[in-house]
Design a protein around this motif. Structure first.
Motif, PDB file in Angstrom:
ATOM      1  N   PRO A 147       0.819  -1.218   0.000  1.00  0.00           N
ATOM      2  CA  PRO A 147       0.000   0.000   0.000  1.00  0.00           C
ATOM      3  C   PRO A 147       0.855   1.272   0.000  1.00  0.00           C
ATOM      4  N   GLN A 148       1.978   1.243   0.707  1.00  0.00           N
ATOM      5  CA  GLN A 148       2.864   2.416   0.756  1.00  0.00           C
ATOM      6  C   GLN A 148       3.471   2.699  -0.624  1.00  0.00           C
ATOM      7  N   GLN A 149       3.884   1.662  -1.329  1.00  0.00           N
ATOM      8  CA  GLN A 149       4.449   1.840  -2.670  1.00  0.00           C
ATOM      9  C   GLN A 149       3.392   2.369  -3.629  1.00  0.00           C
ATOM     10  N   PHE A 150       2.189   1.823  -3.551  1.00  0.00           N
ATOM     11  CA  PHE A 150       1.104   2.284  -4.410  1.00  0.00           C
ATOM     12  C   PHE A 150       0.796   3.754  -4.148  1.00  0.00           C
ATOM     13  N   PHE A 151       0.705   4.136  -2.879  1.00  0.00           N
ATOM     14  CA  PHE A 151       0.443   5.528  -2.511  1.00  0.00           C
ATOM     15  C   PHE A 151       1.539   6.444  -3.053  1.00  0.00           C
ATOM     16  N   ASN A 207       2.987  10.852  -5.667  1.00  0.00           N
ATOM     17  CA  ASN A 207       4.229  11.590  -5.891  1.00  0.00           C
ATOM     18  C   ASN A 207       4.961  11.242  -7.182  1.00  0.00           C
ATOM     19  N   LYS A 208       4.611  10.126  -7.797  1.00  0.00           N
ATOM     20  CA  LYS A 208       5.282   9.702  -9.031  1.00  0.00           C
ATOM     21  C   LYS A 208       4.243   9.324 -10.069  1.00  0.00           C
ATOM     22  N   THR A 209       3.240  10.169 -10.201  1.00  0.00           N
ATOM     23  CA  THR A 209       2.109   9.897 -11.084  1.00  0.00           C
ATOM     24  C   THR A 209       2.553   9.587 -12.502  1.00  0.00           C
ATOM     25  N   HIS A 210       3.609  10.227 -12.954  1.00  0.00           N
ATOM     26  CA  HIS A 210       4.093  10.025 -14.323  1.00  0.00           C
ATOM     27  C   HIS A 210       4.566   8.600 -14.581  1.00  0.00           C
TER      28      HIS A 210
END
Length: 66
Positions: free
Chosen positions: A19-23, A28-31
């Protein structure tokens, strides 16, 4: 002047991440989302502001109804 439409779209995409990686990617890294599911999301462009900041303007290029 072109009219813009805002609509809600939902899709189920299996992910192999905590979940933390997905968030982190979503906020923060939408691109990088187009790298995660390239068959659905073709690209994400930042038009104003900075990645991961409130008020930034981004556009999503995606395949709908595949």
């Amino acid at each position: 002047m072109a009219a813009s439409a805002v609509e809600k779209i939902e899709i189920d995409v299996p992910i192999k991440a905590t979940p933390q990686q997905f968030f982190e990617v979503l906020c923060n890294k939408t691109h990088h989302i187009s790298n995660v599911c390239p068959d659905v999301v073709k690209g994400i462009d930042l038009h104003e502001g900075d990645w991961g900041t409130e008020g930034s303007i981004i556009s999503w290029n995606y395949v709908f109804g595949k």
